[in-house]
Design a protein around this motif. Structure first.
Motif, PDB file in Angstrom:
ATOM      1  N   ASN A 250     -20.154  52.719  69.365  1.00 56.05           N
ATOM      2  CA  ASN A 250     -20.737  53.713  69.776  1.00 56.05           C
ATOM      3  C   ASN A 250     -21.830  55.431  69.410  1.00 56.05           C
ATOM      4  O   ASN A 250     -22.036  56.063  70.281  1.00 56.05           O
ATOM      5  N   PHE A 251     -21.274  55.336  67.924  1.00 56.73           N
ATOM      6  CA  PHE A 251     -21.949  56.456  67.852  1.00 56.73           C
ATOM      7  C   PHE A 251     -22.455  56.282  66.717  1.00 56.73           C
ATOM      8  O   PHE A 251     -22.234  56.911  65.804  1.00 56.73           O
ATOM      9  N   THR A 252     -23.557  55.185  66.617  1.00 55.93           N
ATOM     10  CA  THR A 252     -24.080  55.198  65.346  1.00 55.93           C
ATOM     11  C   THR A 252     -24.774  55.886  64.508  1.00 55.93           C
ATOM     12  O   THR A 252     -24.502  55.392  63.402  1.00 55.93           O
ATOM     13  N   MET A 253     -25.313  56.847  65.515  1.00 53.92           N
ATOM     14  CA  MET A 253     -26.112  58.154  65.467  1.00 53.92           C
ATOM     15  C   MET A 253     -25.558  59.113  64.188  1.00 53.92           C
ATOM     16  O   MET A 253     -25.983  59.211  63.034  1.00 53.92           O
ATOM     17  N   LEU A 254     -24.372  59.108  64.123  1.00 55.64           N
ATOM     18  CA  LEU A 254     -23.750  59.960  63.246  1.00 55.64           C
ATOM     19  C   LEU A 254     -22.987  59.652  62.606  1.00 55.64           C
ATOM     20  O   LEU A 254     -22.705  60.245  61.698  1.00 55.64           O
ATOM     21  N   SER A 255     -22.913  58.420  62.408  1.00 55.22           N
ATOM     22  CA  SER A 255     -21.404  57.528  61.711  1.00 55.22           C
ATOM     23  C   SER A 255     -21.974  58.332  59.804  1.00 55.22           C
ATOM     24  O   SER A 255     -21.552  58.275  59.489  1.00 55.22           O
ATOM     25  N   ASP A 256     -23.893  58.781  59.652  1.00 50.67           N
ATOM     26  CA  ASP A 256     -23.869  58.766  58.653  1.00 50.67           C
ATOM     27  C   ASP A 256     -22.823  59.751  57.983  1.00 50.67           C
ATOM     28  O   ASP A 256     -21.724  59.490  56.886  1.00 50.67           O
ATOM     29  N   ILE A 257     -22.488  61.162  58.851  1.00 48.25           N
ATOM     30  CA  ILE A 257     -21.841  62.133  58.622  1.00 48.25           C
ATOM     31  C   ILE A 257     -19.984  61.981  59.540  1.00 48.25           C
ATOM     32  O   ILE A 257     -19.204  62.774  58.214  1.00 48.25           O
ATOM     33  N   PHE A 258     -20.162  62.087  61.162  1.00 49.49           N
ATOM     34  CA  PHE A 258     -18.832  61.796  61.214  1.00 49.49           C
ATOM     35  C   PHE A 258     -18.468  60.352  61.306  1.00 49.49           C
ATOM     36  O   PHE A 258     -17.637  59.771  61.853  1.00 49.49           O
ATOM     37  N   SER A 259     -18.392  59.924  60.089  1.00 52.68           N
ATOM     38  CA  SER A 259     -17.105  58.722  59.971  1.00 52.68           C
ATOM     39  C   SER A 259     -15.915  58.764  59.409  1.00 52.68           C
ATOM     40  O   SER A 259     -15.490  59.942  58.838  1.00 52.68           O
ATOM     41  N   PHE A 260     -15.679  57.501  59.616  1.00 56.17           N
ATOM     42  CA  PHE A 260     -13.632  57.723  59.346  1.00 56.17           C
ATOM     43  C   PHE A 260     -13.974  57.071  57.685  1.00 56.17           C
ATOM     44  O   PHE A 260     -14.574  56.137  57.871  1.00 56.17           O
ATOM     45  N   LEU A 261     -12.589  57.474  57.637  1.00 58.89           N
ATOM     46  CA  LEU A 261     -12.607  57.254  56.529  1.00 58.89           C
ATOM     47  C   LEU A 261     -11.935  55.489  56.700  1.00 58.89           C
ATOM     48  O   LEU A 261     -11.529  55.908  57.659  1.00 58.89           O
ATOM     49  N   PRO A 262     -11.874  55.021  55.599  1.00 59.36           N
ATOM     50  CA  PRO A 262     -11.255  53.963  56.193  1.00 59.36           C
ATOM     51  C   PRO A 262     -10.273  53.332  56.145  1.00 59.36           C
ATOM     52  O   PRO A 262      -9.620  53.744  55.556  1.00 59.36           O
ATOM     53  N   ILE A 263      -9.050  52.452  56.779  1.00 58.91           N
ATOM     54  CA  ILE A 263      -7.965  52.675  57.266  1.00 58.91           C
ATOM     55  C   ILE A 263      -7.183  52.550  56.028  1.00 58.91           C
ATOM     56  O   ILE A 263      -6.186  52.862  55.473  1.00 58.91           O
ATOM     57  N   SER A 264      -7.429  51.452  54.436  1.00 54.84           N
ATOM     58  CA  SER A 264      -7.051  50.762  53.623  1.00 54.84           C
ATOM     59  C   SER A 264      -7.253  52.447  52.614  1.00 54.84           C
ATOM     60  O   SER A 264      -6.010  52.945  51.374  1.00 54.84           O
ATOM     61  N   GLU A 265      -8.093  53.032  52.983  1.00 52.17           N
ATOM     62  CA  GLU A 265      -7.951  54.781  52.070  1.00 52.17           C
ATOM     63  C   GLU A 265      -7.034  55.490  52.612  1.00 52.17           C
ATOM     64  O   GLU A 265      -6.372  56.463  51.257  1.00 52.17           O
ATOM     65  N   ILE A 266      -6.365  55.636  53.253  1.00 51.03           N
ATOM     66  CA  ILE A 266      -5.718  56.783  53.689  1.00 51.03           C
ATOM     67  C   ILE A 266      -4.072  55.870  54.304  1.00 51.03           C
ATOM     68  O   ILE A 266      -3.199  56.970  54.247  1.00 51.03           O
ATOM     69  N   PHE A 267      -3.996  54.576  54.904  1.00 50.63           N
ATOM     70  CA  PHE A 267      -2.487  53.950  54.957  1.00 50.63           C
ATOM     71  C   PHE A 267      -1.650  53.874  54.127  1.00 50.63           C
ATOM     72  O   PHE A 267      -0.431  54.695  54.635  1.00 50.63           O
ATOM     73  N   PRO A 268      -1.910  53.977  52.623  1.00 51.02           N
ATOM     74  CA  PRO A 268      -0.862  53.498  51.995  1.00 51.02           C
ATOM     75  C   PRO A 268       0.096  54.959  51.427  1.00 51.02           C
ATOM     76  O   PRO A 268       1.083  55.421  51.708  1.00 51.02           O
ATOM     77  N   VAL A 269      -1.242  56.114  51.314  1.00 48.36           N
ATOM     78  CA  VAL A 269      -0.402  57.143  51.481  1.00 48.36           C
ATOM     79  C   VAL A 269       0.424  57.680  52.059  1.00 48.36           C
ATOM     80  O   VAL A 269       1.810  58.239  52.487  1.00 48.36           O
ATOM     81  N   MET A 270      -0.246  57.459  53.928  1.00 46.38           N
ATOM     82  CA  MET A 270       0.831  58.122  55.050  1.00 46.38           C
ATOM     83  C   MET A 270       2.428  57.358  55.142  1.00 46.38           C
ATOM     84  O   MET A 270       2.537  58.096  55.650  1.00 46.38           O
ATOM     85  N   ALA A 271       1.586  55.703  55.112  1.00 42.20           N
ATOM     86  CA  ALA A 271       2.765  55.282  54.891  1.00 42.20           C
ATOM     87  C   ALA A 271       3.890  55.593  53.923  1.00 42.20           C
ATOM     88  O   ALA A 271       5.001  55.196  54.763  1.00 42.20           O
ATOM     89  N   VAL A 272       3.486  55.513  52.876  1.00 40.66           N
ATOM     90  CA  VAL A 272       5.004  55.817  52.172  1.00 40.66           C
ATOM     91  C   VAL A 272       5.396  57.245  52.547  1.00 40.66           C
ATOM     92  O   VAL A 272       6.653  56.961  52.294  1.00 40.66           O
ATOM     93  N   THR A 273       4.912  58.225  52.911  1.00 37.63           N
ATOM     94  CA  THR A 273       5.237  59.636  53.492  1.00 37.63           C
ATOM     95  C   THR A 273       6.246  58.986  54.781  1.00 37.63           C
ATOM     96  O   THR A 273       6.621  59.807  54.071  1.00 37.63           O
ATOM     97  N   ALA A 274       5.474  58.287  55.243  1.00 37.21           N
ATOM     98  CA  ALA A 274       5.820  58.551  57.013  1.00 37.21           C
ATOM     99  C   ALA A 274       7.800  57.776  56.125  1.00 37.21           C
ATOM    100  O   ALA A 274       8.592  58.185  56.893  1.00 37.21           O
ATOM    101  N   LEU A 275       7.584  56.832  55.473  1.00 34.52           N
ATOM    102  CA  LEU A 275       8.193  56.466  56.089  1.00 34.52           C
ATOM    103  C   LEU A 275       9.439  57.005  54.053  1.00 34.52           C
ATOM    104  O   LEU A 275      11.333  57.024  54.869  1.00 34.52           O
ATOM    105  N   LEU A 276       9.303  57.628  53.640  1.00 29.75           N
ATOM    106  CA  LEU A 276      10.007  58.789  52.946  1.00 29.75           C
ATOM    107  C   LEU A 276      10.688  59.917  53.755  1.00 29.75           C
ATOM    108  O   LEU A 276      11.686  59.674  53.424  1.00 29.75           O
ATOM    109  N   LEU A 277      10.074  59.945  54.655  1.00 29.85           N
ATOM    110  CA  LEU A 277      10.412  60.876  55.930  1.00 29.85           C
ATOM    111  C   LEU A 277      11.741  60.963  56.261  1.00 29.85           C
ATOM    112  O   LEU A 277      12.269  61.401  56.705  1.00 29.85           O
ATOM    113  N   GLY A 278      11.215  59.390  56.853  1.00 30.53           N
ATOM    114  CA  GLY A 278      12.557  58.972  58.266  1.00 30.53           C
ATOM    115  C   GLY A 278      13.219  58.002  57.695  1.00 30.53           C
ATOM    116  O   GLY A 278      14.585  58.949  57.731  1.00 30.53           O
TER     117      GLY A 278
END
Ligand SMILES: Nc1ncnc2c1ncn2[C@@H]1O[C@H](COP(=O)(O)OP(=O)(O)OP(=O)(O)O)[C@@H](O)[C@H]1O
Ligand SMILES: [Mg+2]
Lengths: 296, 225
Positions: A250-278
């Protein structure tokens, strides 16, 4: 093995409080993951803006081409510079003409002999590390013959400010939920321990060690923490992917700057932190709860 | 061997439960403790279990001085003891088999060892046929047999019994005492707290009588004397 079985029995016997603990710890870790994703992405956007927009340097009008070239060489030799591009006054005029006199080129003819943008030759500079931008701009401004330095720190600093505000809000919210989660896990484990008081008393009499007596309750806490982390992680995983595809569609024209990081890039760090936390919350909460309640 | 050297116990609230108790109990002995309610019998038992510590004097069990024993060694020490109470203290949600196996599970015995030793000990206490029953399906005497099975499954040196027949009728009580006597004859030191003159008189055993925390008498009972 025996302890693990007992831990699951505890959880089932105490199912309501166990569910409440899991729910609060889930909410807590869900918020953590949510803020984590937003903050990481905002930071990414800031970086994008700063790297994509770059810095433009203009020179004094009376500077000769060779002097401009020397400054260019000097800039290029700086280690933080990733890329540099020269726009001559004529190039600037051409692109200006194209933008403003499109289709009525004859109007611009009057300036043909005398470039009105004389002296607007410039360098566009991209840095490989935007955090060094301020320092670099200062250095540029100190150079002889530099008239003006344009750079975009506004969007960046606004987003950074937003990011910091978000960080504080999230820390407070997570802190409150964390306190509630700890309280509930503590209660769950203590009630389990009370519930099995006669059993623990017999365990002590037949010579069970402290760790043997505590193990089921500690495992109980750890399981609660683990489940409480796994549920929001799964939820975030799907939500995030959904958001990414939605944005791309829906927002192709913005995708250059306002692009999401791919999940594979943030998930490992997030998962490890969250699991350690829990797991950490579950472990330490029950450990400290039992220090008071179960002694040989 | 149990040596109790000039032991006194005063509880936090000031109750003087035991005063200057001196006793020696040899390996393989069978000893009755008698005395009125509140004379300090259970207190002595709890001292031997190291549930509580003596205020004065020292207790030496199998060469271990209890007051010097580090906390971390207590579980290991307790594995050398078996305990039986008046109220049986069985886990109501587990079968006879599981209640007995419990004593081995919590000290980390493997399931294979447990499968061998539980049926054997149930046979010894005469409960082989009831291994699947739950405590509420058993008579008082049967419950106490389960408790005894649990107490002896780890082959303790000493078996401590606090009024083991207190909740049982006379005939059942006699059967339980017979069982304890059998266990004693196989080498285990047995200490039995009881209120029953009847039982004490029916057996030729050493009888120690406490009164207000002091040893009043220590005699070898002989039937017919
Ligand atoms: N935890 C405690 N705190 C304070 N006083 C206690 C405690 N336990 C026992 N006492 C007191 O110590 C004294 C001896 O108690 P103990 O339980 O050893 O008696 P007993 O001979 O076993 O009696 P019974 O035949 O009724 O079981 C009693 O006066 C009792 O009230
Ligand atoms: Mg008593």
């Amino acid at each position: 093995m025996y302890s693990i079985g007992q831990a699951f029995k505890n959880i089932c016997k105490n199912i309501r409080l166990s569910l409440a603990s899991v729910a609060t710890i889930s909410a807590c870790i869900f918020l953590f993951c949510l803020f984590f994703s937003v903050i990481v992405n905002l930071r990414n956007i800031v970086t994008n803006i700063e790297t994509k927009v770059g810095i433009t340097v203009f020179f004094d009008e009376d500077l000769s081409d060779s002097e401009v070239k020397t400054i260019g060489e000097e800039i290029k030799s700086r280690p933080e510079v990733k890329d540099i591009e020269f726009t001559s006054a004529d190039d600037a005029w051409e692109s200006f003409k194209k933008d403003y006199f499109e289709g009525r080129e004859e109007l611009a003819e009057g300036f043909a002999q005398d470039n009105p943008l004389k002296g607007s030759s410039s360098y566009s500079i991209w840095l490989n590390d935007v955090t060094k931008q301020d320092e670099f701009v200062q250095w540029l401004q100190g150079l002889n013959g530099v008239r003006q330095v344009n750079y975009s720190n506004q969007a960046g600093s606004m987003l950074t400010g937003l990011n910091n505000a978000l960080l504080i809000v999230s820390l407070v919210l997570i802190g409150v939920l964390l306190a509630v989660a700890i309280f509930l896990i503590r209660n769950t484990v203590v009630i389990s321990a009370e519930f099995r008081k006669s059993e623990t008393a017999i365990m002590k009499l037949v010579g069970a060690t402290n760790s043997m007596i505590r193990a089921p309750f500690i495992i109980e806490g750890v399981v609660l923490g683990f489940v409480g982390a796994a549920i929001p992680l799964a939820a975030i995983y799907f939500l995030y992917n959904y958001a990414v595809t939605y944005m791309q569609k829906n927002f192709t024209m913005l995708s250059d700057i306002f692009s999401f990081l791919p999940i594979s890039e943030i998930f490992p760090v997030m998962a490890v932190t969250a699991l350690l936390l829990g797991v950490g919350i579950g472990f330490f909460t029950s450990l400290f709860a039992l220090n008071k309640h179960l002694r040989v | 061997m149990i040596e109790i050297n000039d032991v006194s116990k005063t509880y936090e609230n000031g109750t003087r439960a035991l005063q200057h108790v001196d006793l020696v109990i040899d390996d393989g002995e069978f000893v009755f403790f008698m005395g009125k309610s509140g004379s300090g019998k259970s207190t002595l038992l709890r001292l031997l279990l190291k549930e509580i510590d003596a205020s004065d004097g020292d207790i030496v069990v199998n060469d271990y001085t209890l007051s010097d024993m580090p906390r971390s060694y207590v579980p290991k020490y307790r594995r050398r003891l078996g305990v039986v109470f008046q109220d049986f203290r069985l886990l109501p949600d587990r079968t006879v088999y599981e209640n007995v196996a419990f004593a081995q599970r919590v000290i980390g015995k493997s399931t294979r060892e447990i499968k061998e030793s539980v049926p054997e000990v149930l046979r010894r206490v005469g409960l082989s046929s009831k291994y699947k029953s739950f405590p509420n399906q058993l008579s008082g005497g049967e419950k106490q047999r389960v408790a005894i099975a649990r107490a002896i499954i780890n082959k303790p040196d000493i078996l401590l019994c606090d009024e083991p027949t207190g909740n049982l009728d006379e005939t059942t009580a006699k059967e339980i005492m017979k069982l304890l006597d059998e266990i004693n004859s196989q080498g285990t030191t047995v200490i039995v707290i009881t209120h029953s003159r009847e039982i004490v008189n029916s057996m030729d055993k050493r009888v120690i009588t406490l009164e207000k925390g002091v040893v009043r008498s220590d005699v070898q009972h002989r039937t017919g004397i």
